[in-house]
Design an enzyme around this catalytic site. Structure first.
Site, PDB file in Angstrom:
ATOM      1  N   ARG A 140     -35.387  64.040  17.530  1.00  0.00           N
ATOM      2  CA  ARG A 140     -35.433  62.744  18.203  1.00  0.00           C
ATOM      3  C   ARG A 140     -36.556  61.909  17.590  1.00  0.00           C
ATOM      4  O   ARG A 140     -37.551  62.449  17.094  1.00  0.00           O
ATOM      5  CB  ARG A 140     -35.679  62.919  19.700  1.00  0.00           C
ATOM      6  N   ARG A 194     -29.417  61.601  14.176  1.00  0.00           N
ATOM      7  CA  ARG A 194     -29.289  62.882  14.898  1.00  0.00           C
ATOM      8  C   ARG A 194     -27.804  63.219  15.086  1.00  0.00           C
ATOM      9  O   ARG A 194     -27.383  64.362  14.884  1.00  0.00           O
ATOM     10  CB  ARG A 194     -30.002  62.738  16.237  1.00  0.00           C
ATOM     11  N   HIS A 225     -30.958  70.993  22.517  1.00  0.00           N
ATOM     12  CA  HIS A 225     -30.247  70.675  23.759  1.00  0.00           C
ATOM     13  C   HIS A 225     -30.456  71.796  24.772  1.00  0.00           C
ATOM     14  O   HIS A 225     -30.307  72.968  24.426  1.00  0.00           O
ATOM     15  CB  HIS A 225     -28.744  70.515  23.497  1.00  0.00           C
ATOM     16  N   TYR A 258     -20.012  66.635  20.283  1.00  0.00           N
ATOM     17  CA  TYR A 258     -19.777  66.451  18.848  1.00  0.00           C
ATOM     18  C   TYR A 258     -18.496  67.126  18.385  1.00  0.00           C
ATOM     19  O   TYR A 258     -17.962  66.786  17.331  1.00  0.00           O
ATOM     20  CB  TYR A 258     -20.986  66.962  18.050  1.00  0.00           C
ATOM     21  N   LYS A 276     -38.157  67.979  24.540  1.00  0.00           N
ATOM     22  CA  LYS A 276     -38.180  67.625  25.956  1.00  0.00           C
ATOM     23  C   LYS A 276     -38.639  68.802  26.798  1.00  0.00           C
ATOM     24  O   LYS A 276     -38.316  69.946  26.500  1.00  0.00           O
ATOM     25  CB  LYS A 276     -36.781  67.177  26.398  1.00  0.00           C
ATOM     26  N   HIS A 298     -31.545  57.582  16.352  1.00  0.00           N
ATOM     27  CA  HIS A 298     -30.817  58.574  17.145  1.00  0.00           C
ATOM     28  C   HIS A 298     -29.449  58.868  16.543  1.00  0.00           C
ATOM     29  O   HIS A 298     -28.935  59.979  16.669  1.00  0.00           O
ATOM     30  CB  HIS A 298     -30.657  58.102  18.587  1.00  0.00           C
TER      31      HIS A 298
END
Length: 330
Positions: free
Chosen positions: A176, A279, A302, A311, A202, A276
Site C-alpha cells: 500500500r 497493487r 490481506h 482478483y 494494517k 493502489h
C-alpha cells in the site's frame, strides 16, 4: 481504535468521516439518537458527487520588523470529490461507529444496519479492479527516464532514481502507498545480491517480502544518490524523501506517479492509475501466472482471503474477453 491497534492513518480517516457526518447532523439539527435509515440515505446522497469542506491549516508568517516567525490557524474551503473507495470507507466508518454505540448501550438499535439491509443490492455490486497489463507496466517504468530526459537536465537526479525505485517496489511487492511512505532505512534487509523489505501493514502486522532484481537495482541506485545532508532529525530514517528532504507523503507519491502515467500515454482504462492500482496490477499478474491464492494473500497482507478473491473475478473477466475476441474471427 487505538486499543485495537489501528494505524494512525486509519484513525485519521475515520475521524474525518465522523466529522463530516456530525457536521451534516448539526446542519439538519438532528442528534445522534434520532438518526434513522432515511436520514443516512440523505447523508450519502448529500456527499454522492462530492462536497465542500472547511479545513483549518497552519500558516507561518515572519514579522518584518522582528523577524520572528509566528503560526496561525486560517480556514480554507475546498471541494472534495467522493470516489467509490471514499464512499465505501465512509460506510465502513459509520458501520463501525453505530455498532460500537449499540454494543455500549448508547443506542437501542443500529440505523446503519437497517439502511444497509435496504441497499443490499447496491452494496453487492462490485466493480472489477483496474490494473495494468505487463506491457503497460513496463511502459510506465520506462516513462520515468523519458520524462526526465525531456526536462533537459544535465545530470541524473536523485529524485529521478527515487521515483523509479518507488514504482518498481510498488509493482514488485504490491504494498500500500501508506506502507511505502512509512518505510525506514532499517526496513531494507540486504544480503549480497538480494534484499528483503519489512512492511508494517494494517493492524501493526509485519510481513517480509523479497525484492526482485530490477526493484533491488533501482533501490540501490536511489540509495547511492539519496541526500545525506540537510535532512531534519525526525526524517533522517525515512527511506523515501521529497525535494524538501522530509519523508515522502502519499500525495507526493500519487503526484509523481501521475506525471509518468501521462508520459507513458497509457490507454484510457489505465490513464487514471493510482499507487493502489499498481497493487491491483501485481495481484492480477500473480494470479494470471497461476500463483496460489493463499500466497497472493500473504504478499498483499490481506487479513481475509475473501479480499484477495476479488482478483479471481478479474481473471475470469479477462478470460471472457479473450473468448469474445476469438468469436470475432472463428
Amino acid at each position: 481504535m487505538i486499543s485495537a491497534e489501528r494505524s494512525q492513518q486509519t484513525i485519521a480517516n475515520y475521524a474525518y468521516d465522523f466529522a463530516l457526518f456530525f457536521d451534516f447532523l448539526k446542519e439538519k439539527e438532528v442528534d445522534l439518537e434520532s438518526v434513522t435509515p432515511r436520514l443516512l440515505r440523505r447523508f450519502f446522497r448529500h456527499i454522492e458527487n462530492g462536497y465542500e469542506r472547511t479545513v483549518w491549516v497552519t500558516v507561518k508568517k515572519r514579522d518584518p520588523s522582528t523577524g520572528e516567525v509566528k503560526e496561525s490557524q486560517v480556514p480554507r474551503k475546498h471541494f472534495r470529490e467522493n470516489t467509490r473507495a471514499g464512499k465505501e470507507r465512509k460506510r465502513s466508518s459509520l458501520r463501525s461507529l453505530f455498532r460500537y454505540l449499540v454494543k455500549n448501550d448508547v443506542l437501542d438499535k443500529d440505523p446503519m444496519q437497517e439502511y444497509e439491509d435496504a441497499t443490499l443490492k447496491a452494496r453487492n455490486r462490485k466493480r472489477v479492479p483496474v490494473f495494468l497489463t505487463r506491457g503497460e507496466a513496463l511502459r510506465l517504468i520506462e516513462a520515468v527516464g523519458s520524462y526526465h530526459q525531456k526536462q533537459k537536465r544535465r545530470r541524473f537526479t536523485w529524485y529521478e532514481a527515487r521515483d523509479r525505485a518507488m514504482i518498481l517496489i510498488l509493482l514488485n511487492t504490491g504494498m500500500r502507498v501508506s506502507e511505502l511512505v512509512g518505510l525506514n532505512l532499517n526496513n531494507i534487509q540486504s544480503d549480497g545480491a538480494s534484499a528483503r523489505v519489512i512492511v508494517l501493514g494494517k493492524g501493526g502486522k509485519e510481513r517480509m517480502l523479497k525484492l526482485n532484481p530490477s526493484a533491488y537495482a533501482g533501490l540501490r541506485r536511489y540509495m547511492e544518490l539519496r541526500p545525506d545532508e540537510g535532512i531534519p532529525p525526525e526524517h533522517q530514517q525515512a527511506l523515501f524523501l521529497n525535494k524538501n528532504r522530509t519523508r515522502m507523503s502519499r500525495k507526493g507519491v500519487s503526484e509523481a506517479l501521475q506525471k509518468y502515467v501521462r508520459e507513458a500515454n497509457l490507454p484510457p482504462k489505465a490513464a487514471n492509475i493510482s499507487p493502489h492500482k499498481l497493487r491491483h496490477t501485481l495481484a492480477t499478474l500473480l494470479l494470471s501466472n497461476g500463483e496460489n491464492l493463499r500466497v497472493v494473500q500473504e504478499i498483499l497482507g490481506h487479513s481475509s482471503i475473501q479480499t484477495t478473491q476479488i482478483y479471481t473475478h478479474v481473471i475470469d473477466s479477462e478470460k471472457d474477453d479473450a473468448l469474445d475476441r476469438l468469436g470475432e474471427w472463428v
